[in-house]
Every structure is written in C-alpha cells, then in structure tokens.
Scaffold this motif. Sequence first.
Motif, PDB file in Angstrom:
ATOM      1  N   MET A  85       0.840  -1.197   0.000  1.00 36.29           N
ATOM      2  CA  MET A  85       0.000   0.000   0.000  1.00 36.29           C
ATOM      3  C   MET A  85       0.875   1.247   0.000  1.00 36.29           C
ATOM      4  N   GLU A  86       0.531   2.180  -0.850  1.00 27.50           N
ATOM      5  CA  GLU A  86       1.292   3.416  -0.899  1.00 27.50           C
ATOM      6  C   GLU A  86       0.666   4.457   0.017  1.00 27.50           C
ATOM      7  N   LEU A  87       1.516   5.192   0.703  1.00 32.14           N
ATOM      8  CA  LEU A  87       1.046   6.273   1.558  1.00 32.14           C
ATOM      9  C   LEU A  87       1.160   7.579   0.788  1.00 32.14           C
ATOM     10  N   LEU A  88       0.080   8.316   0.715  1.00 29.98           N
ATOM     11  CA  LEU A  88       0.084   9.584  -0.001  1.00 29.98           C
ATOM     12  C   LEU A  88       0.382  10.700   0.994  1.00 29.98           C
ATOM     13  N   CYS A  89       1.449  11.409   0.746  1.00 31.81           N
ATOM     14  CA  CYS A  89       1.834  12.500   1.642  1.00 31.81           C
ATOM     15  C   CYS A  89       1.328  13.823   1.063  1.00 31.81           C
ATOM     16  N   LEU A  90       0.595  14.589   1.868  1.00 32.05           N
ATOM     17  CA  LEU A  90       0.027  15.853   1.416  1.00 32.05           C
ATOM     18  C   LEU A  90       0.928  17.042   1.710  1.00 32.05           C
ATOM     19  N   GLU A  91       2.070  16.787   2.316  1.00 33.54           N
ATOM     20  CA  GLU A  91       2.977  17.879   2.621  1.00 33.54           C
ATOM     21  C   GLU A  91       3.633  18.380   1.340  1.00 33.54           C
ATOM     22  N   VAL A  92       3.752  19.674   1.214  1.00 29.67           N
ATOM     23  CA  VAL A  92       4.385  20.284   0.045  1.00 29.67           C
ATOM     24  C   VAL A  92       5.434  21.270   0.530  1.00 29.67           C
ATOM     25  N   ASP A  93       6.244  21.735  -0.420  1.00 34.14           N
ATOM     26  CA  ASP A  93       7.298  22.677  -0.056  1.00 34.14           C
ATOM     27  C   ASP A  93       6.729  24.034   0.358  1.00 34.14           C
ATOM     28  N   ASN A  94       5.600  24.416  -0.234  1.00 32.10           N
ATOM     29  CA  ASN A  94       5.009  25.698   0.117  1.00 32.10           C
ATOM     30  C   ASN A  94       4.524  25.693   1.557  1.00 32.10           C
ATOM     31  N   ILE A  95       4.801  26.782   2.251  1.00 35.40           N
ATOM     32  CA  ILE A  95       4.377  26.903   3.639  1.00 35.40           C
ATOM     33  C   ILE A  95       2.908  27.293   3.679  1.00 35.40           C
ATOM     34  N   ILE A  96       2.115  26.533   4.389  1.00 35.28           N
ATOM     35  CA  ILE A  96       0.688  26.810   4.486  1.00 35.28           C
ATOM     36  C   ILE A  96       0.453  27.838   5.588  1.00 35.28           C
ATOM     37  N   ARG A  97      -0.229  28.925   5.243  1.00 32.74           N
ATOM     38  CA  ARG A  97      -0.529  29.977   6.197  1.00 32.74           C
ATOM     39  C   ARG A  97      -1.943  29.817   6.730  1.00 32.74           C
ATOM     40  N   ALA A  98      -2.141  30.140   7.969  1.00 37.25           N
ATOM     41  CA  ALA A  98      -3.476  30.078   8.557  1.00 37.25           C
ATOM     42  C   ALA A  98      -4.352  31.174   7.959  1.00 37.25           C
ATOM     43  N   SER A  99      -5.613  30.843   7.729  1.00 37.91           N
ATOM     44  CA  SER A  99      -6.547  31.831   7.201  1.00 37.91           C
ATOM     45  C   SER A  99      -7.072  32.703   8.341  1.00 37.91           C
ATOM     46  N   PRO A 100      -7.448  33.950   8.038  1.00 39.45           N
ATOM     47  CA  PRO A 100      -8.033  34.821   9.072  1.00 39.45           C
ATOM     48  C   PRO A 100      -9.291  34.185   9.649  1.00 39.45           C
ATOM     49  N   ASP A 101      -9.445  34.306  10.958  1.00 40.43           N
ATOM     50  CA  ASP A 101     -10.605  33.732  11.638  1.00 40.43           C
ATOM     51  C   ASP A 101     -11.701  34.784  11.736  1.00 40.43           C
ATOM     52  N   PRO A 102     -12.805  34.628  10.996  1.00 41.62           N
ATOM     53  CA  PRO A 102     -13.869  35.634  11.041  1.00 41.62           C
ATOM     54  C   PRO A 102     -14.483  35.790  12.422  1.00 41.62           C
ATOM     55  N   ASN A 103     -14.440  34.732  13.229  1.00 45.24           N
ATOM     56  CA  ASN A 103     -14.993  34.834  14.582  1.00 45.24           C
ATOM     57  C   ASN A 103     -14.214  35.815  15.446  1.00 45.24           C
ATOM     58  N   LEU A 104     -12.946  36.013  15.114  1.00 43.75           N
ATOM     59  CA  LEU A 104     -12.131  36.982  15.842  1.00 43.75           C
ATOM     60  C   LEU A 104     -12.203  38.363  15.213  1.00 43.75           C
ATOM     61  N   LEU A 105     -12.210  38.403  13.892  1.00 49.21           N
ATOM     62  CA  LEU A 105     -12.170  39.686  13.190  1.00 49.21           C
ATOM     63  C   LEU A 105     -13.485  40.447  13.270  1.00 49.21           C
ATOM     64  N   TYR A 106     -14.589  39.731  13.377  1.00 49.09           N
ATOM     65  CA  TYR A 106     -15.893  40.395  13.359  1.00 49.09           C
ATOM     66  C   TYR A 106     -16.524  40.501  14.743  1.00 49.09           C
ATOM     67  N   ASP A 107     -15.740  40.247  15.754  1.00 53.52           N
ATOM     68  CA  ASP A 107     -16.210  40.421  17.132  1.00 53.52           C
ATOM     69  C   ASP A 107     -15.498  41.638  17.713  1.00 53.52           C
ATOM     70  N   ASP A 108     -16.223  42.705  17.944  1.00 54.05           N
ATOM     71  CA  ASP A 108     -15.616  43.949  18.430  1.00 54.05           C
ATOM     72  C   ASP A 108     -14.995  43.804  19.808  1.00 54.05           C
ATOM     73  N   ARG A 109     -15.379  42.750  20.523  1.00 50.12           N
ATOM     74  CA  ARG A 109     -14.786  42.537  21.847  1.00 50.12           C
ATOM     75  C   ARG A 109     -13.285  42.247  21.738  1.00 50.12           C
ATOM     76  N   VAL A 110     -12.879  41.634  20.624  1.00 51.02           N
ATOM     77  CA  VAL A 110     -11.458  41.344  20.414  1.00 51.02           C
ATOM     78  C   VAL A 110     -10.680  42.643  20.267  1.00 51.02           C
ATOM     79  N   LEU A 111     -11.214  43.559  19.459  1.00 49.12           N
ATOM     80  CA  LEU A 111     -10.566  44.856  19.274  1.00 49.12           C
ATOM     81  C   LEU A 111     -10.493  45.617  20.589  1.00 49.12           C
ATOM     82  N   GLN A 112     -11.567  45.609  21.349  1.00 52.24           N
ATOM     83  CA  GLN A 112     -11.574  46.310  22.632  1.00 52.24           C
ATOM     84  C   GLN A 112     -10.573  45.704  23.621  1.00 52.24           C
TER      85      GLN A 112
END
Length: 286
Positions: free
Chosen positions: A1-28
């Motif tokens: 059985m072959e194992l498929l590796c999903l790792e690539v050379d490109n660095i994966i960046r985390a996406s912005p979290d809308p739960n943090l960006l659209y909650d004004d309590r975070v800004l405050q």
Amino acid sequence: MELLCLEVDNIIRASPDPNLLYDDRVLQSLLTIEERFIPQYSYFKCVQRDIQPYMRRMVATWMLEVCEEQKCEEEVFPLAMNYLDRYLSVQATKKCHLQLLGAVCMFLASKLKETRPLTAEKLCIYTDNSIKTQELLEWELVVLGKLKWNLAAVTPNDFIEHIVRKLPLPKDKLALVRKHAQTFIALCATEFNFALYPPSMIATGSVAAAICGLQLDSVDQALRGDNLTDQLAKITNTEVDCLKSCQEQIERVLVSSLRESRVGRKGQEEQDQSSTPTDVRDVNLQ
C-alpha cells in the motif's frame, strides 16, 4: 500500500478567523492591554549608557533585512523589535551585545509567528558568525527571563484587519492597503520615537498613510481628508490630532527612508547572504 503524503514545499498559512475579526470585543481587548507591552519612557535617558539611538536604528535595519530575505511573516519584525525595546528598557546592555540581542529577539518572534521558525544556525550566519549558536541559546533564556516569558505582545499588525474591515475600501484594493500599511509599520519599528506610541495609533496612522498614498481617497467621499481621520479615530479611540501627527511622522519617515535608499544604491555593492552590514559591525567594534 502506498502512503500519499500531502505535505508540500510551500508553507501553508493560517486563514483569518472571522470569529475573531468580526467580534468587536477582540478589538476592545487589544486596546485595553496594548500599553502593557510598550516602554513607558526613553530607556536611553535612564537605563542605557553604552547604547545610542543610532545604534538601535542600525541593528533594526539589519533585522528588517534578515526578516525580508527570509520571507518571514509580516508580524515577526515588529514583534522582535518589541522584545528588543522591552529588554533594553529594563536591562543595561553593552553595545557589543546589541546585534546578539537583535538575533535572539528575531529567534523568539519567529518561533511565535512562523510555521518554520528561523534557526539559531542561520541567524549566526547572518551575523557573519560573530556570535555562536550556544551563545544565542544562552541569551534566549536571559531575554525570556527579562520579558517574564510574556511573548504574546500586542503589535500594530494586530489592529490592521480590524481597522480595514470597518472602512469602505474597494475589495480589490484591500490586499494593497494591508501591504502598504504593514510596510509603514515596519518602517516605524526602525525608529525609536514610535516605540513609545500605542500600537493602535501606529496601525491607524499607517492605514491612513497607505490610503492617502494609494490615492483611494478619490474613490469614496468617506475616505477623504477629515472624514477618513474621524473614522479611523473612532475605530481605535484615538485623538484626532494625535492621529494626524502620527500619520505625518510616518510619511516623513517614508520620505527619509526612500532618500537614504537611493543614496545607498549608488554606492553599495551587493553583499553575500552570510555577511553583516558594515554599520552593524561598527557598532560591535566601537
């Protein structure tokens, strides 16, 4: 059985979290705690005797060049400068150790913000091997102790997304505004005067300077002159006059930086990756 590796050379960046960006309590919350992470006074007047402001600027410029060449996250350099300023505000330091301190601060900041942090070995190479790996690792513990292990500092970059999402900016210009604002923030980090400013003020002034520089104020009436300033001041609870003053200083720093860059390109030869800028070595040897 072959194992498929999903790792690539490109660095994966985390996406912005809308739960943090659209909650004004975070800004405050950010606005509430930001002053905990800035020096309360000029440490050149009452703590440092061997280090001068121009030396800090030389080392900051070198640190910025390293972060840019290594394609670090935008947050790494401002965070590293925050560590450096906080350390220098509580611990007298010899000028021969300033570049070592800068390397340690980049080391710590990249660990916090990067998927693949800068290595101690690579940072030593960037100092032209003037410091050793073991020395850097020993100083890492010293700096952590002085910072009381409190590394999750609030920096101007933390406010950018919260600010731009509240402005009537064209969607196709959002990335450009962010990029320009982050560039202004990095420039501010090289100047000690901005180290005493609240991060929210630097972020707000940088966004204002970016919008004006890109001439987006011609797109929407709400982005023009005093209208823009009033909106930005309300978002971060900043005094309008203070915001205008900060923006003007940021623009002056940009003009000065561009002038120096032109002069530097005329007389500077390309340096190898492993080399350290001459002026930084001069700080170590003076």
